[in-house]
Structures are given as C-alpha cells and as structure tokens.
Design an enzyme around this catalytic site. Structure first.
Site, short mmCIF file in Angstrom:
data_model
loop_
_atom_site.label_atom_id
_atom_site.label_comp_id
_atom_site.label_asym_id
_atom_site.label_seq_id
_atom_site.Cartn_x
_atom_site.Cartn_y
_atom_site.Cartn_z
N SER A 35 12.28 3.77 -4.85
CA SER A 35 12.22 2.66 -3.91
C SER A 35 13.37 1.68 -4.12
O SER A 35 14.00 1.21 -3.15
CB SER A 35 10.89 1.92 -4.05
OG SER A 35 9.81 2.77 -3.72
N GLY A 102 10.52 9.18 3.65
CA GLY A 102 10.20 8.14 4.61
C GLY A 102 11.23 7.03 4.62
O GLY A 102 11.51 6.43 5.66
N ARG A 130 4.85 12.32 10.52
CA ARG A 130 4.74 11.01 9.87
C ARG A 130 5.06 9.90 10.85
O ARG A 130 5.95 10.02 11.69
CB ARG A 130 5.65 10.93 8.64
CG ARG A 130 5.26 11.89 7.55
CD ARG A 130 5.98 11.61 6.25
NE ARG A 130 5.55 10.35 5.64
CZ ARG A 130 6.06 9.86 4.52
NH1 ARG A 130 7.02 10.53 3.89
NH2 ARG A 130 5.62 8.73 4.02
N SER A 176 2.45 1.62 7.80
CA SER A 176 3.44 1.68 6.73
C SER A 176 4.18 0.36 6.60
O SER A 176 4.70 -0.18 7.59
CB SER A 176 4.46 2.79 7.00
OG SER A 176 5.49 2.78 6.02
N SER A 177 4.26 -0.14 5.37
CA SER A 177 5.05 -1.34 5.11
C SER A 177 6.53 -1.07 5.33
O SER A 177 7.32 -2.01 5.51
CB SER A 177 4.83 -1.81 3.67
OG SER A 177 5.35 -0.87 2.73
N SER A 205 0.65 -1.75 1.09
CA SER A 205 1.78 -1.73 0.13
C SER A 205 2.66 -2.97 0.24
O SER A 205 3.90 -2.88 0.26
CB SER A 205 2.63 -0.46 0.34
OG SER A 205 1.84 0.69 0.21
N GLU A 320 0.14 4.60 -3.19
CA GLU A 320 0.84 5.75 -3.76
C GLU A 320 0.26 6.18 -5.11
O GLU A 320 0.49 7.31 -5.56
CB GLU A 320 2.33 5.44 -3.92
CG GLU A 320 2.64 4.36 -4.94
CD GLU A 320 4.03 3.77 -4.75
OE1 GLU A 320 4.81 3.81 -5.72
OE2 GLU A 320 4.33 3.29 -3.64
N HIS A 347 1.01 9.78 4.79
CA HIS A 347 2.07 9.98 3.80
C HIS A 347 2.56 11.43 3.87
O HIS A 347 2.47 12.07 4.91
CB HIS A 347 1.58 9.59 2.41
CG HIS A 347 1.54 8.11 2.20
ND1 HIS A 347 1.40 7.52 0.96
CD2 HIS A 347 1.63 7.07 3.08
CE1 HIS A 347 1.40 6.21 1.07
NE2 HIS A 347 1.54 5.92 2.36
N ARG A 351 -3.32 12.52 2.42
CA ARG A 351 -3.64 12.57 0.99
C ARG A 351 -5.15 12.49 0.73
O ARG A 351 -5.63 13.08 -0.26
CB ARG A 351 -2.90 11.47 0.23
CG ARG A 351 -1.43 11.79 0.02
CD ARG A 351 -0.67 10.72 -0.71
NE ARG A 351 0.68 11.18 -1.03
CZ ARG A 351 1.67 10.39 -1.42
NH1 ARG A 351 1.46 9.09 -1.55
NH2 ARG A 351 2.86 10.90 -1.69
#
EC number: 2.5.1.19
Length: 442
Positions: A35, A102, A130, A176-177, A205, A320, A347, A351
């Site tokens: 990240s 991503g 995604r 998603s952030s 997140s 995550e 993701h 998941r």
C-alpha cells in the site's frame, strides 16, 4: 450463499503446508508495504521533481504499478534496491496490465487525465468482476473522458488531454476506500483540486484513506478531512520527497499467527511505533485471542497461549486481515463472530464465501453471513485448501496447516502478489531451528 466462481477454484499446484513439531521461537523480517509502495510510486510520478522510494516492496502488484507509470513516461531506475523516480512528459498511448492489483486499476486512471493520449486498462479475468464503476463515473464528472461501454468494469480506456478540471464530486465508496484514495492522490494536480463527498454505507478500510492523506500532506498538499465523509484536496504542486517504506504489517499476519497457534514466540522486526497501516490492529486482535503481545524497540513479539480464545470483532476498517483471523478462529477453543466485512466480497475473490467454503472443507463449523462469519470449535482434518488466486486465502490455508496435518494449499504462488517467494520464507519460519535477526529464520 453461493460458492465463489468455479473457474477461480480449479485446484492447481497443491502445496503441503508445513507443520511444526511444537512451539516455535522465531525472529522474522518482512518485505515492504504494498500500500505504501504503490502510493509512493504514484505520487513520485506526479511530483515537481525527482525522488527516491527506499526499500520498496518488489512484488507483482508493485511491479505492475511501476510498469504502468513507466509506460506513461515516468522514469523509474533501480539503485541498489531502491527506486529512483523522475516525472516524465506523460505523452503516450499505452496499455496497462492491472493484473489483480486494485491499486493499479483504481489509482492510475485519475492521473491519466493529466497525460496526453489514450490509455487502455485490463487485467486478470477476475479483475473484470472487481468494483470500479463508481470511480470511473466520478472521473467523468470531474472532466476525464472514460470509455467503458457502460460496464463500470475492466476493460476500459481513459483519454488524457493534459489537464483535468476537477472540482466537487459525490461518490459511493462503500465498496472500496480506494475510490476515495484514487481521487485524492491525483487531485492536487487538477485545476480546481478535488472535493470528494461520500454517500452511502460507511467507507471500509478508513486507515488506508488516512495513509493517503498523510502521504499527501508530507508532500505539501493541503488536505481538509475535518468533516466526516468528505475529503478536499487543494490544487497545487506535489513536492518531491524521498520515502522509506515500512514493512508490510498485513503480511505479518501469518507469521504472528505462527506464534499464536503453536503456543510459541515470534518476533517481527522493524515494526513502526506509529503507522496508518491496518495491519497494526493485529496487536489488539491477537491480545484478545489470549496472546501476550509486546512492542519494544521496533520489535513486535507475540507469545501464544495454550489454546486460543474466540473473539467477537468488527473488522470493517481492517477487512484485509479477515482471512488470517478467520483461520485462527477455526483453531480457537470458543466461538468467534467476525462482522462488518461485507465489502471483502469484492476483493480478489468473494472472501466470505471462499472462507466459509474452504474452512468447511477441512471440517470447520462455520456459518457465512451477509457481512461476516461465525466460527465454532470443531475437529479439523487435512485436505486441499483452495485459494481462488487470492494471496490472503493462501495465508489462511498455511495458518490452518500449523495445527492440522496434511493441509494442501492450492496455488501458493499467488502470494507473489504482495510477498515474493512467500513459500520459502514460510517454510523457514515454520521449520527453522534458530532465530536469525538479520532476516528470515534459518
């Protein structure tokens, strides 16, 4: 609920997960954060001068980011393991391979508007599932031309004109952030900056958005995040700064689990005293499961209990970590409830469905819920643990192998997404006989 897509579940290359013969005592060092590395690379590419990314992670995700930026004219040179980055002309047509990253699919398109030319994006088959449509629509509203044939998904093309108007945009970032981070990272270079306003369910997140904000401020970018669900970036230069990348704390999860699950001791070196990485929450999570957790002098040490305790956790901000935590919960002596993570269905794979399926395949008593899992103690047995091309699923599989004989992890090589040669490092950590503070156990 449905099982993950069958084409993602075809077993390949089953790998025998090593099991130690008793409690371990290990010292482990980890590669850098994905990240942080990908944010640093992108900001260096749009900065006002050259800079260096020190101790970067070199994995599939970060190499894809480096190649994407290089294809746009950014100079990226290897210097004794560091990356020297020189902003380029950004005048080129290009094809960008997102793989399963991503951060590439979402972070690169907003800066492509600052280039001149057409950039086409595609990736691995699962990446076409995604979520990215909300961000593409936001780019259109900010003045960036996007051609996705109305799919809101890969493949798509972005037409750069050398400038982006920017301004205020409303977006639903509940999936998603990264939708928010992507716009903030490029926003300072837009004519009006960018004012991102989220509507919808809570953004997951949030620590990753804080990571983005801190990295922007370090480069002299003015960011107003004083109001909930709003982030405003003022227009202006992005100052070139050198970055030293922290170890990837989410990748620490299986190694800390090695101490937790065996009643042993594992020390991870280089743990930052302050960080925006969600993986830092492992300290609290493992303590709640009965571990003794100590951070001292940059070393994080986890000593496992005789038997792990179940937990009731809202993992919304640290989704995550869910696969690794779920695997530990399957080894615990009391029930666990993991919630707040409906977003991880989008993701690398769904998941929650994947974990329920694969834990159940090895005998776990697990219920899949809309936003999480309930896991109760059960007698586990060996078998093939499928990963669905998801590195975090592979982490869950090897953690189960610490306490269960004959666990075979399908496609363990998928861990190269964020941890090159994970299988070798894991085998050394599990089976090594003496701690070595210079690196992975031997």
């Amino acid at each position: 609920m449905s099982e993950p897509a069958a084409d993602a579940a075809t077993p390949t290359d089953p790998w025998p997960a090593p099991r130690p013969d008793g409690p371990v005592d290990r010292v482990v060092s980890l590669p850098g954060s994905k990240s942080l590395t990908n944010r640093a690379l992108l900001l260096a590419a749009i900065a006002d001068g050259p800079s260096v990314v020190r101790r970067p992670l070199r994995s599939r995700d970060t190499l894809l980011m480096a190649r994407a930026l290089a294809s746009l004219g950014t100079g990226i040179e290897d210097r004794d393991g560091d990356w020297a980055v020189t902003p380029g002309s950004w005048d080129a047509d290009a094809d960008v391979d997102c793989g399963l990253a991503g951060t590439v699919m979402r972070f690169v398109p907003p800066v492509v508007g600052l280039a001149r030319g057409t950039v086409r994006f595609d990736g691995d088959p699962h990446m076409r599932q995604r979520p990215v449509g909300q961000m593409l629509a936001a780019l259109g509203a900010l003045g960036v031309r996007v051609d996705d044939d109305g799919r809101g998904a890969l493949p798509f093309a972005v037409q750069g004109t050398g400038t982006v108007a920017g301004g205020t945009v409303t977006i639903d970032a509940s999936a998603s952030s990264q939708f928010v981070s992507a716009l903030l990272l490029a926003g300072a270079r837009y004519e009006q900056g960018v004012d991102v306003r989220h509507v919808g369910k809570p953004v997951p997140s949030l620590p990753h958005i804080e990571m983005t904000v801190q990295m922007l401020r370090r480069r002299g970018v003015e960011v107003d995040d004083s109001d909930a669900n709003r982030w405003a970036v003022a227009p202006g230069p992005v100052r070139a700064v050198d970055d030293e990348i922290e170890p990837d704390l989410s990748n620490a999860a299986p190694f800390l689990a090695l101490g937790a699950a065996t009643g042993g001791r594992v020390t991870v070196t280089g743990w930052p005293s302050r960080t925006t990485q969600p993986g830092d929450e492992l300290r609290e999570i493992l303590a709640l499961m009965g571990c003794d957790v100590t951070l001292s002098g940059g070393d994080l040490t986890v000593v496992g209990p005789e038997r792990l305790s179940g937990v009731d956790l809202d993992l919304h901000d640290v989704g995550e970590l869910t696969p690794a935590v779920a695997a530990l919960c399957a080894l615990a002596g009391s029930p666990s409830h993991l919630r707040g993570v409906a977003h991880i269905r989008g993701h690398e794979t769904d998941r929650l469905a994947a974990l329920a399926t694969e834990l159940g395949r090895l005998g776990a008593d697990v219920d899949e819920r809309e936003d999480g899992l309930t896991i109760r103690p059960a007698d586990l047995h060996g078998g093939t643990f499928r990963t669905y091309a998801d590195h975090r699923m592979a982490h869950a599989g090897v953690i189960l192998g610490l306490a269960v004989d004959d666990v075979l992890v399908e496609d363990v090589a998928t861990t190269a997404k964020t941890f090159p040669d994970f299988a070798t490092a894991w085998s050394r950590a599990v089976l090594g006989t003496s701690p070595d503070r210079s690196g992975a156990p031997t």
